[in-house]
Motif scaffolding. Sequence first.
Motif, mmCIF file in Angstrom:
data_model
loop_
_atom_site.group_PDB
_atom_site.id
_atom_site.type_symbol
_atom_site.label_atom_id
_atom_site.label_comp_id
_atom_site.label_asym_id
_atom_site.label_seq_id
_atom_site.Cartn_x
_atom_site.Cartn_y
_atom_site.Cartn_z
ATOM 1 N N ALA A 220 -12.682 6.951 -7.815
ATOM 2 C CA ALA A 220 -11.802 7.269 -6.679
ATOM 3 C C ALA A 220 -11.955 6.260 -5.539
ATOM 4 C CB ALA A 220 -12.074 8.682 -6.180
ATOM 5 N N HIS A 221 -13.090 5.525 -5.507
ATOM 6 C CA HIS A 221 -13.244 4.487 -4.478
ATOM 7 C C HIS A 221 -12.329 3.298 -4.753
ATOM 8 C CE1 HIS A 221 -16.529 6.470 -2.565
ATOM 9 N NE2 HIS A 221 -17.285 6.450 -3.642
ATOM 10 N N ARG A 222 -11.910 3.139 -6.029
ATOM 11 C CA ARG A 222 -11.185 1.933 -6.430
ATOM 12 C C ARG A 222 -9.732 2.187 -6.826
ATOM 13 N NH1 ARG A 222 -15.356 0.434 -5.162
ATOM 14 N NH2 ARG A 222 -17.179 -0.512 -6.124
ATOM 15 N N LEU A 223 -9.468 3.389 -7.344
ATOM 16 C CA LEU A 223 -8.152 3.646 -7.951
ATOM 17 C C LEU A 223 -7.441 4.806 -7.282
ATOM 18 C CD1 LEU A 223 -9.322 3.514 -11.691
ATOM 19 C CD2 LEU A 223 -7.989 1.756 -10.536
ATOM 20 N N PRO A 224 -6.099 4.854 -7.397
ATOM 21 C CA PRO A 224 -5.362 6.018 -6.850
ATOM 22 C C PRO A 224 -5.795 7.307 -7.549
ATOM 23 C CG PRO A 224 -3.845 4.351 -7.739
ATOM 24 C CD PRO A 224 -5.226 3.861 -8.007
ATOM 25 N N LEU A 225 -5.828 8.406 -6.765
ATOM 26 C CA LEU A 225 -6.329 9.689 -7.297
ATOM 27 C C LEU A 225 -5.574 10.172 -8.530
ATOM 28 C CD1 LEU A 225 -7.382 12.091 -4.402
ATOM 29 C CD2 LEU A 225 -8.796 10.710 -5.911
ATOM 30 N N ASN A 226 -4.247 9.985 -8.549
ATOM 31 C CA ASN A 226 -3.496 10.534 -9.703
ATOM 32 C C ASN A 226 -3.886 9.816 -11.000
ATOM 33 O OD1 ASN A 226 -2.216 8.183 -8.948
ATOM 34 N ND2 ASN A 226 -0.150 8.929 -9.382
ATOM 35 N N LEU A 227 -4.225 8.537 -10.880
ATOM 36 C CA LEU A 227 -4.667 7.784 -12.046
ATOM 37 C C LEU A 227 -6.045 8.287 -12.509
ATOM 38 C CD1 LEU A 227 -3.472 5.433 -13.627
ATOM 39 C CD2 LEU A 227 -4.868 3.874 -12.266
ATOM 40 N N VAL A 228 -6.943 8.486 -11.538
ATOM 41 C CA VAL A 228 -8.280 9.014 -11.839
ATOM 42 C C VAL A 228 -8.150 10.378 -12.509
ATOM 43 C CG1 VAL A 228 -10.492 9.732 -10.846
ATOM 44 C CG2 VAL A 228 -9.285 7.772 -9.866
ATOM 45 N N ASP A 229 -7.269 11.229 -11.940
ATOM 46 C CA ASP A 229 -7.040 12.560 -12.514
ATOM 47 C C ASP A 229 -6.591 12.480 -13.973
ATOM 48 O OD1 ASP A 229 -7.828 14.237 -10.485
ATOM 49 O OD2 ASP A 229 -5.875 14.247 -9.492
ATOM 50 N N ASN A 230 -5.644 11.569 -14.248
ATOM 51 C CA ASN A 230 -5.154 11.439 -15.627
ATOM 52 C C ASN A 230 -6.289 11.096 -16.580
ATOM 53 O OD1 ASN A 230 -2.595 11.972 -14.810
ATOM 54 N ND2 ASN A 230 -1.912 9.845 -14.741
ATOM 55 N N VAL A 231 -7.156 10.184 -16.161
ATOM 56 C CA VAL A 231 -8.265 9.745 -17.013
ATOM 57 C C VAL A 231 -9.218 10.908 -17.286
ATOM 58 C CG1 VAL A 231 -10.324 8.270 -17.097
ATOM 59 C CG2 VAL A 231 -8.146 7.331 -16.288
ATOM 60 N N ILE A 232 -9.631 11.618 -16.206
ATOM 61 C CA ILE A 232 -10.671 12.635 -16.437
ATOM 62 C C ILE A 232 -10.110 13.906 -17.085
ATOM 63 C CG2 ILE A 232 -12.296 11.688 -14.726
ATOM 64 C CD1 ILE A 232 -11.590 13.890 -12.814
ATOM 65 N N VAL A 233 -8.834 14.203 -16.861
ATOM 66 C CA VAL A 233 -8.245 15.380 -17.541
ATOM 67 C C VAL A 233 -8.094 15.090 -19.037
ATOM 68 C CG1 VAL A 233 -6.132 16.761 -17.806
ATOM 69 C CG2 VAL A 233 -7.115 16.421 -15.534
ATOM 70 N N MET A 234 -7.685 13.852 -19.356
ATOM 71 C CA MET A 234 -7.563 13.468 -20.759
ATOM 72 C C MET A 234 -8.929 13.578 -21.453
ATOM 73 S SD MET A 234 -5.079 10.420 -21.805
ATOM 74 C CE MET A 234 -6.057 9.061 -21.198
ATOM 75 N N PRO A 255 -7.662 17.490 -10.844
ATOM 76 C CA PRO A 255 -8.860 17.997 -10.155
ATOM 77 C C PRO A 255 -9.238 17.264 -8.864
ATOM 78 C CG PRO A 255 -9.428 16.946 -12.254
ATOM 79 C CD PRO A 255 -7.947 17.065 -12.218
ATOM 80 N N MET A 256 -9.124 15.923 -8.853
ATOM 81 C CA MET A 256 -9.507 15.177 -7.649
ATOM 82 C C MET A 256 -8.480 15.411 -6.532
ATOM 83 S SD MET A 256 -12.327 13.629 -8.648
ATOM 84 C CE MET A 256 -12.642 12.377 -7.426
ATOM 85 N N SER A 265 -12.781 23.189 -5.777
ATOM 86 C CA SER A 265 -13.537 22.313 -6.681
ATOM 87 C C SER A 265 -13.230 22.617 -8.136
ATOM 88 C CB SER A 265 -15.039 22.544 -6.482
ATOM 89 O OG SER A 265 -15.408 22.190 -5.181
ATOM 90 N N ALA A 266 -13.417 21.603 -8.968
ATOM 91 C CA ALA A 266 -13.392 21.822 -10.409
ATOM 92 C C ALA A 266 -14.638 22.625 -10.789
ATOM 93 C CB ALA A 266 -13.398 20.483 -11.133
ATOM 94 N N VAL A 267 -14.590 23.273 -11.953
ATOM 95 C CA VAL A 267 -15.766 23.999 -12.447
ATOM 96 C C VAL A 267 -16.549 23.061 -13.354
ATOM 97 C CG1 VAL A 267 -16.532 25.872 -13.961
ATOM 98 C CG2 VAL A 267 -14.715 26.277 -12.297
ATOM 99 N N ILE A 268 -17.826 22.906 -13.044
ATOM 100 C CA ILE A 268 -18.677 22.026 -13.848
ATOM 101 C C ILE A 268 -19.336 22.884 -14.924
ATOM 102 C CG2 ILE A 268 -20.616 20.424 -13.753
ATOM 103 C CD1 ILE A 268 -19.323 19.370 -11.365
ATOM 104 N N ASP A 269 -19.008 22.605 -16.159
ATOM 105 C CA ASP A 269 -19.477 23.473 -17.248
ATOM 106 C C ASP A 269 -20.959 23.273 -17.535
ATOM 107 O OD1 ASP A 269 -19.158 25.299 -19.455
ATOM 108 O OD2 ASP A 269 -19.486 23.546 -20.726
ATOM 109 N N VAL A 270 -21.697 24.394 -17.577
ATOM 110 C CA VAL A 270 -23.141 24.330 -17.890
ATOM 111 C C VAL A 270 -23.407 24.901 -19.290
ATOM 112 C CG1 VAL A 270 -23.895 24.455 -15.481
ATOM 113 C CG2 VAL A 270 -23.544 26.579 -16.768
ATOM 114 N N GLY A 271 -22.329 25.181 -20.040
ATOM 115 C CA GLY A 271 -22.486 25.794 -21.364
ATOM 116 C C GLY A 271 -21.661 27.060 -21.514
ATOM 117 N N THR A 272 -21.023 27.468 -20.394
ATOM 118 C CA THR A 272 -20.224 28.704 -20.398
ATOM 119 C C THR A 272 -19.070 28.620 -21.392
ATOM 120 O OG1 THR A 272 -20.691 28.719 -18.032
ATOM 121 C CG2 THR A 272 -19.165 30.394 -18.847
#
Length: 382
Positions: A220-234, A255-256, A265-272
Motif C-alpha cells: 500500500a506504500h507503493r501501489l493504489p489500494l484497489n490494485l493491492v486489494d485485487n492481489v490479496i483477495v485473489m 479489505p484495504m 478490519s479484515a479478519v485474520i484467520d488463526v485456524g477458525t
Amino acid sequence: MENVVVLIVGAGPAGLATAACLSQFSIPYVIVERESCSASLWRNRAYDRLKLHLAKEFCELPHMSYPVDAPTYIPKTLFVKYLDDYVERFNIQPKYLTSVESSTYDNDEKCWSIVAHDMAKSTIVRFTAKFLVVASGENSAENIPMIPGLQSFSGDVVHSSSYKSGKNYSGMNVLVVGSGNSGMEIAYDLATHGANTSIVIRSPIHVMTKELIRLGMTLAHRLPLNLVDNVIVMAANLIFGDLSRHGIRRPKMGPMTLKSKTGRSAVIDVGTVGLIKKGIIKVQGSISKIMGDIVEFQCSKNISFDVIVLATGYKSTTNIWLTNGESMLNDNGLPIKEYPNHWKGENGLYCAGLARRGLAGIAADAKNIANDIKSVIATMSG
C-alpha cells in the motif's frame, strides 16, 4: 486547582505515545487514567492467546523500537512489557484512579476547565489546561447488542472483555455473537478446548492470513489500494476457497479500501476457517430472539446454549465527560474529520488513537499532536 499546559486523558498506548512525544520537546503535561494501571484493556481485558494481528513494524510507538529478537507478531504479554518499558524510558507518571467527570472550554480564560474524581482518596480534583488531549480510546465501554430476550437467557452471558480462555467451557454449548477478530479467535479457542461452538456471522467479512495483511500494508506504500486489494483477495480465495457455502461472504469493497474508508478490519484467520469447513464450528445467521436457554435464529432454527459470548466490540465514552468537543467528535465520540485530519479540534482540543488505524495510527496522531502544540506554544511566546 492544578494549572497544566497539556492534560492527557487516558494512559493506554495513545496517551503514553502523546506523553513521550511531548517530553521530547520538554512540553510539560499531566496524564490521568481512570484505571489503576496503564493500558488496562491490554493488561486486564484481553484473552490469553491474543497476539498483535499486524507485524511489529506497524505496531511501534514513537521513539522506541521493539527488542531486535522480538517475534514478528508480538504476543500480548510482550506488548504489555514493551509498554511498561516505554513508561519507564520516558518517565511517564500517570495519575491513576483519576476519572474525568467533565471538561468544558472557558471562553474568557481561553483554557479547558476539567473536573476529575480521585477514586483512591474520594476527592474531587480540578485542572485548567491550555491543551486537552482525548486519548481515552475507542474501546472504553463494552458494546452490548439489543437482542430480544437476552435478559431472560438462563445460562451465562460473557462479554469478550471478560473472556480469558476456553478451558472452563469444555463440553458446553457456546454461542459466540460477533465475527470480528475477537469473535473468530474466541470461537477457535473454545472449539480447541472442547466446547460445542457456534458463531453468528451476519455481515460480509474479509478473511485473510496475517501474512497477506502484512503484504497488503507493505504494498500500500507503493501501489493504489484497489490494485493491492485485487492481489490479496485473489490470494485469499486461493488459500481459503469459496467460503460462501459455509456462511461467510466477502464484502464488495476490498479489505484495504474498506479499512481506509470505514475503519472495519479484515479478519485474520488463526485456524477458525479450517474448523468451520470441518463442521467443528457451526456458523449461524442472525438471532431473532432468546427464550430461556433456547436461541431462535431468523432461519427459524432453535438451538439450546449454556453460554453466550458477546464479541460485539466497544464504544467510546468521551461524550459523557467532554462538553464543547463538537468541533472534533461526532455523537458516537469518534472523529468528524476524515483521516488524516481527524486529530485536531478547536481551542487546543486534540484526539489520539480514535481513527481506527491501530497502533500505527496512534503513533502518527501522537507525533502530529505534539508538533502542533509545540508550534502553537512557539507562536504564543513569539
